[in-house]
Motif scaffolding. Structure first.
Motif: not given
Length: 220
Positions: A173-199
């Motif tokens: 489960v991805l966590v952060d202090d703040l979401v604004t546009t969602g770009a950081s969370l989207a990139e983090a989700a992409r990186a995990l999914a690329a490694a076969g670990l989708p959040p």
């Protein structure tokens, strides 16, 4: 010695006054706009805004407890009916190394650990671990549009070696202090999914975009 002022409202009532503690503790988590299964505990407005900034930028580390409690509620909200049915691994969106050095701590990692402890107190099997790191430098996000932030961050994160072993059957489960546009969370989700670990979901303490009222978790 000067009396401590509340980081949320500046009242002379300690680092977190009873009124601001009540606002933080009773905010109703809900989904953040335009992102699937991303829930925030509260809108990014005072006193929550002041509390996050004090913890992140001014080293008010005692606020990690109540902010982590809020993040834990957002995690449960993001999982919906799945909460409690899987062992969880809270994966913080990583801060840049330069930012961690400047602040003297990693605020998101600290909040992830605090949230995991709060979830364990409610009976959930939850841990926190930093599985992501920056693969390349990124520009300052200040002033960038949503599209500019996505371009700036795309491909910036990668999964640490050994991440699959550290997950060991847990739901990330991805966590952060703040979401604004969602770009950081989207990139983090992409990186995990690329490694076969989708959040399975993502959660933040606050959302700087309007939350969708009256709706359950959005499904991918």
């Amino acid at each position: 010695m000067l009396p401590a002022r509340c980081a949320g409202c500046d009242a002379v009532r300690g680092h977190l006054c009873p009124g601001c503690r009540h606002v933080l503790a009773t905010a109703r988590p809900g989904p953040a706009t335009a992102l699937p299964r991303v829930h925030a505990a509260a809108p990014y407005a005072d006193p929550v805004r002041g509390l996050l900034l004090a913890h992140k930028e001014r080293g008010a580390l005692r606020l990690a407890g109540p902010l982590g409690d809020a993040l834990a509620r957002a995690v449960r909200s993001s999982l919906g009916p799945d909460a409690g049915h899987a062992a969880l691994l809270l994966v913080p969106v990583p801060s840049a190394r330069a930012a961690v050095r400047a602040r003297g701590h990693d605020p998101t990692l600290r909040l992830a650990g605090s949230a995991a402890r709060a979830l364990r107190r409610t009976g959930l099997d939850a841990r926190a671990a930093p599985l992501l790191r920056h693969a390349r430098p990124v520009a300052d996000q200040t002033g960038l549009s949503a599209a500019g932030r996505r371009r700036n961050l795309h491909g910036a994160l990668t999964v640490l070696p050994g991440a699959p072993r550290r997950l060991a059957g847990r739901l990330p489960v991805l966590v952060d202090d703040l979401v604004t546009t969602g770009a950081s969370l989207a990139e983090a989700a992409r990186a995990l999914a690329a490694a076969g670990l989708p959040p399975g979901a993502a959660a933040t303490v606050a959302a700087a975009v309007p939350r969708r009222a009256g709706r359950g978790p959005a499904r991918p």
